[in-house]
Design an enzyme around this catalytic site. Structure first.
Site, PDB file in Angstrom:
ATOM      1  N   HIS A 557      47.652  55.818  37.949  1.00 40.50           N
ATOM      2  CA  HIS A 557      47.634  54.354  38.350  1.00 40.50           C
ATOM      3  C   HIS A 557      48.984  53.947  38.696  1.00 40.50           C
ATOM      4  O   HIS A 557      49.259  53.911  39.655  1.00 40.50           O
ATOM      5  CB  HIS A 557      47.128  53.683  36.897  1.00 40.50           C
ATOM      6  N   HIS A 749      43.381  52.604  44.098  1.00 40.09           N
ATOM      7  CA  HIS A 749      43.992  51.706  42.875  1.00 40.09           C
ATOM      8  C   HIS A 749      42.619  51.182  42.270  1.00 40.09           C
ATOM      9  O   HIS A 749      42.705  50.884  41.264  1.00 40.09           O
ATOM     10  CB  HIS A 749      44.821  50.687  43.582  1.00 40.09           C
ATOM     11  N   ILE A 899      47.719  43.881  41.166  1.00 39.58           N
ATOM     12  CA  ILE A 899      47.571  43.698  39.897  1.00 39.58           C
ATOM     13  C   ILE A 899      47.591  45.058  39.095  1.00 39.58           C
ATOM     14  O   ILE A 899      47.268  46.112  39.589  1.00 39.58           O
ATOM     15  CB  ILE A 899      46.443  43.083  39.448  1.00 39.58           C
TER      16      ILE A 899
END
Length: 899
Positions: A557, A749, A899
């Site tokens: 991530h 992502h 985000i």
């Protein structure tokens, strides 16, 4: 979290009142709550916005041919932020400017040079006056008399006569000879009183550098130089300067020496570069920047107002400044674990009573899934929404089948790899870390697969797979164990591929290096029918799940999608003009990434911040990521096909769909990802080939070559000498490079982010923190006796404490949200794409294919033969479904890392 009722929110400016304390990244500004019968509103009505001055026409004199009457309409988005910042005397002055028709000075730039003198033609100037307000949009108009020989409008220079910045969405010129000319701005324009340099906006027509009209060449070059800056001074929030720096701002050693962290980026700890802020240096160690709230990002990288006011920043800031401190005040003992699993279940059914929160109505509106205000007003209730995985099957997390299935169709499907060598052996120095040979022997494997084949045959037939966190974590085991209440191992987990396409876990190896005067310790655990062996197996799985959770958050991530993408954003803005077709292709995939990364550095991954508190690695968290980046990250292996091939999960096969044959046919992440890859690659190929019909144009594109060179040598400068960097000589080279960047920012992502609450919201299924060692690692007699008497207690002691777990759950919920204004891949075209017939048609084909992908994914999830995504209690794999509604949905692929 509350199960949310239907929530209706209005984002209209007219009914908002300032309410102190709301956070917008970069600075603190007022927030707003609905206002009714406000004196402010009545006062505002006295301004007669409908009164317009006489039109101010701009002309060039001595024009021999008939001029064209052209009207320019400028659309300005009146944001909450700009509205409140302008209240007071300056607002009155600005409204006078509006009434006088002197709000915006526009200068029209011809795309052509003067054919007689060979120099740029004189600009045509005119003031735009305010004519109407439609919701949050305010329109300004200007009229021009344009001579017939002026040529095509190529750009418009804008000077903001207001005392505060304004957000210009677009400018449209009507009445020009060749039809309407559009200029998409979507940018903040500073006040001339803050910065005398005017802004330039080019039309939506794209040009390679060599094709740039002569009248625009100077402006194109100057604009890029302005964005690059000079590398000096502290950046201001209103600036638009892109530059590089190392990660030396994670903690302020001047105020707290314990918050000093390794500098990431450079020889000792290689790492991608971040955006330079130019903040002052620490007094105690000038190699570090002082920590100051409100990290700089270039002004146009900031979140949209909807994202600011209703989503990401508010969620994060509210959680960090109110919810987590309230949790800490409620759970006084930070080491207090859960007494039993019923107490964990109560987080979803009964919740936790918190002290009464200030501004409770605000928290309810900002965090509706988390906060419920108790009717007596004395307390607030933190109650978590039941994750879909738990809601479908309360015992999903205990099953070996689910443990295996999630390596292919869960939150981290990027670690599983094919076993290609035997025996397994560490590459670490045995003099430091002990014997390199794995304790997983041939006999163990053959016993666990019931002697159906030899180990070497299983390897030849591609039946053995592995999660390998041995060499990455083992060097940090001793350091992590020196931190209070934490433990760590190096680990390997072996899986066997069943005939039905599912994986079966057959062995887990946990290793502790020599430490505290003790030799290396390692143990292999296997599934067991006896109670003692079964509980040890459950505990070993818990440690592996924690390792996978850490790796997922740190590498899959943060590092691969967030940190590695920031250099792409910086280089794109420094070297590709906004007129460049590749800038316009990439821009939606780079939007908001710098802002969310800055917010993460400031509030999440900072020294002693939330991530360090909920991850076993603690203060070594990002340092371990640097080790991975140094040893394993390669740009040429970041695309989906290259990643699958590098892990042995696919081989090239021209006869297979998408040109790849998967090693495991039912691999949800890869199956769905390849559909998206194929659709996106068709779009990117058509787009690139339109602008670069031959290779010589790629090599001759100075902006493009400078962009790629800077990504390699500066943005990822610690890797600049690696031989694997792709060359950029042909359109095919460019397509592969662009596809890698776009894939990582959008699809990869999405796959590792938006399922975080779904798969980790029930923390025993994916703990990010382990507190206790295995019961059979050098136990005392009393420790072993307690384990035998009550093994459940050993598992609870290993799992995160109450505050660690609830912190993590709140964070996973927040970052699993889709914003109300989320921009999904292939959903809407950029203006420049839509105005070109060829790119418009190509994008429409992309949109249509993505709609087909959604239907195919639904069909796959309903196919009972696909056991890795269908079955009793199994959560369907939807993380790569392209589109989604707002909220925590477990699906949807946004354009960018936002985000």
């Amino acid at each position: 979290m509350l199960r949310p009722n239907q929530i209706r929110q209005s984002h209209s400016i007219g009914n908002l009142l300032p309410f102190t304390g709301q956070f917008i990244h970069g600075f603190f500004t007022p927030a707003f709550l609905p206002l009714h019968n406000s004196n402010m509103n009545r006062t505002r009505k006295t301004v007669k916005l409908g009164i317009h001055p006489n039109p101010i026409k701009a002309t060039l004199t001595n024009t021999p041919e008939k001029a064209s009457a052209v009207k320019a309409t400028v659309t300005v988005k009146q944001t909450v932020t700009s509205f409140i910042k302008n209240i007071g005397v300056q607002q009155g002055l600005d409204e006078i400017h509006d009434l006088l028709g002197k709000t915006l000075l526009l200068e029209l730039v011809s795309a052509d040079l003067d054919h007689k003198t060979g120099v740029e033609k004189s600009k045509i100037k005119g003031y735009a006056h305010r004519v109407r307000k439609d919701g949050n949009n305010v329109e300004y108009e200007a009229e021009f008399e344009i001579p017939a020989d002026f040529g095509e409008i190529g750009a418009v220079v804008v000077e903001n006569e207001h005392h505060k910045e304004m957000f210009i969405e677009h400018i449209v010129f009507a009445g020009v000879p060749n039809g309407v000319v559009s200029v998409s701005c979507n940018s903040w324009v500073h006040s001339k009183f803050d910065n005398p340099r005017n802004r330039v906006f080019f039309t939506n027509k794209s040009y390679l550098p060599s094709q740039t009209p002569n009248g625009l060449r100077r402006l194109r070059e100057e604009e890029l130089l302005n964005l690059q800056g000079n590398g000096l001074g502290q950046r201001k929030s209103s600036e638009r300067i892109y530059d590089y720096d190392v990660y030396n701002d994670l903690g302020d050693s001047d105020t707290d020496p314990t918050k000093k962290r390794s500098i990431l980026g450079g020889k000792d700890f290689p790492y991608p570069r971040r955006c330079r802020t130019g903040r002052p240096r620490c007094r105690t160690d000038p190699s570090y920047e002082k920590w100051e709230a409100g990290f700089y990002v270039p002004r146009d990288e900031a979140f949209s107002e909807v994202k600011q006011m209703t989503f990401s920043t508010n969620f994060m800031y509210s959680m960090l400044t109110a919810i987590i401190p309230s949790l800490e005040a409620t759970i006084l003992d930070p080491d207090l674990g859960f007494p039993n699993f019923n107490a964990i279940d109560e987080l979803y059914t009964q919740g936790l009573n918190l002290p009464a929160l200030d501004k409770k109505e605000l928290w309810k509106s900002v965090l509706p899934r988390l906060i419920k205000t108790v009717s007596d007003g004395a307390h607030s209730l933190l109650r978590f929404e039941t994750p879909e995985t738990l809601d479908r099957d309360k015992f999903f997390w205990l099953r070996d089948e689910e443990f295996s299935r999630q390596t292919l169709g869960g939150l981290n499907p990027l670690s599983i790899k094919l076993v290609t060598e035997w025996p397994l052996k560490s590459k670490l120095d045995p003099k430091i870390y002990g014997p390199a040979e794995s304790a997983i022997t041939t006999d163990i494997i053959q016993r666990e697969i019931n002697e159906v084949m030899t180990v070497h045959k299983a390897i030849d037939e591609k039946r053995l797979f592995m999660l390998d966190y041995h060499d990455l974590f083992l060097p940090y085991v001793e350091r992590v164990r020196d931190l209070k209440g934490r433990t760590l191992y190096g680990s390997r987990t072996i899986f066997f591929l069943n005939p039905d396409g599912t994986l079966k876990p057959i062995a887990i190896e946990l290793t502790r290096p020599p430490m505290d005067g003790k030799p290396q310790w390692k143990e292999v655990y296997t599934p067991c029918s006896h109670s003692t062996g079964d509980w040890l197996w459950k505990l070993a799985k818990t440690h592996v799940l924690a390792h996978d959770s850490i790796y997922h958050q740190l590498v899959s991530h943060w590092l691969k999608t967030h940190a590695c993408s920031e250099p792409y954003v910086i280089a794109t803005n420094r070297h590709l003009s906004v007129m460049h077709p590749i800038y316009r292709l990439l821009h939606p995939h780079l939007r908001y990434t710098m802002e969310i990364n800055a917010l993460a550095r400031e509030s999440l991954i900072s020294a002693d911040g939330p991530i360090e508190k909920i991850m076993t690695l603690g203060k070594y968290y990002l340092e371990v990521g640097s080790v991975f980046y140094d040893q394993h990250w390669r740009f040429d292996q970041q695309s989906l096909p290259a990643d699958l091939i590098s892990r042995g999960m696919a081989v090239e096969d021209p006869n297979a769909p998408q040109g790849l044959r998967l090693t495991i046919k039912d691999y949800p992440y890869a199956n769905d990802g390849l559909l998206l890859w194929d659709a996106l690659k068709q779009w990117v190929t058509e787009y690139v080939n339109h602008y670069y019909p031959n290779s010589s144009m790629v090599e001759a594109d100075q902006e493009l070559q400078a962009w790629w060179t800077e990504i390699r040598t500066v943005g990822h400068g610690d890797k600049k000498d690696e031989p694997w960097w792709p060359v950029l000589r042909t359109p095919k080279d460019l397509i592969e490079i662009l596809m890698t960047i776009i894939w990582v920012a959008s699809c990869q992502h999405a796959a590792v982010n938006f399922g975080q609450y779904t798969y980790a919201g029930y923390f025993p299924s994916r703990p990010s923190f382990t507190r206790a060692k295995m019961p059979n690692e050098d136990p005392t007699e009393d420790e072993w006796r307690r384990f035998l008497r009550k093994p459940e207690a050993a598992l609870l002691e290993c799992l995160p404490s109450q505050i660690q777990a609830t912190r993590a759950m709140a964070i996973w919920d927040v970052i699993s949200h889709h914003s109300p204004d989320e921009e999904y891949v292939g959903e809407k075209p950029e203006a420049s794409w839509a105005e070109n017939a060829i790119t418009k048609a190509a994008f429409e084909r992309l949109h249509g294919k993505l709609k087909e992908v959604e239907a195919i994914i639904d069909e796959r999830n309903a196919d009972c033969k696909l056991k890795n995504r269908n079955g009793a209690g199994i959560t369907p794999y939807e993380l790569l479904k392209p589109f989604s509604e707002p909220g925590v949905t477990g699906k949807g692929v946004p354009n960018s890392v936002s985000i």
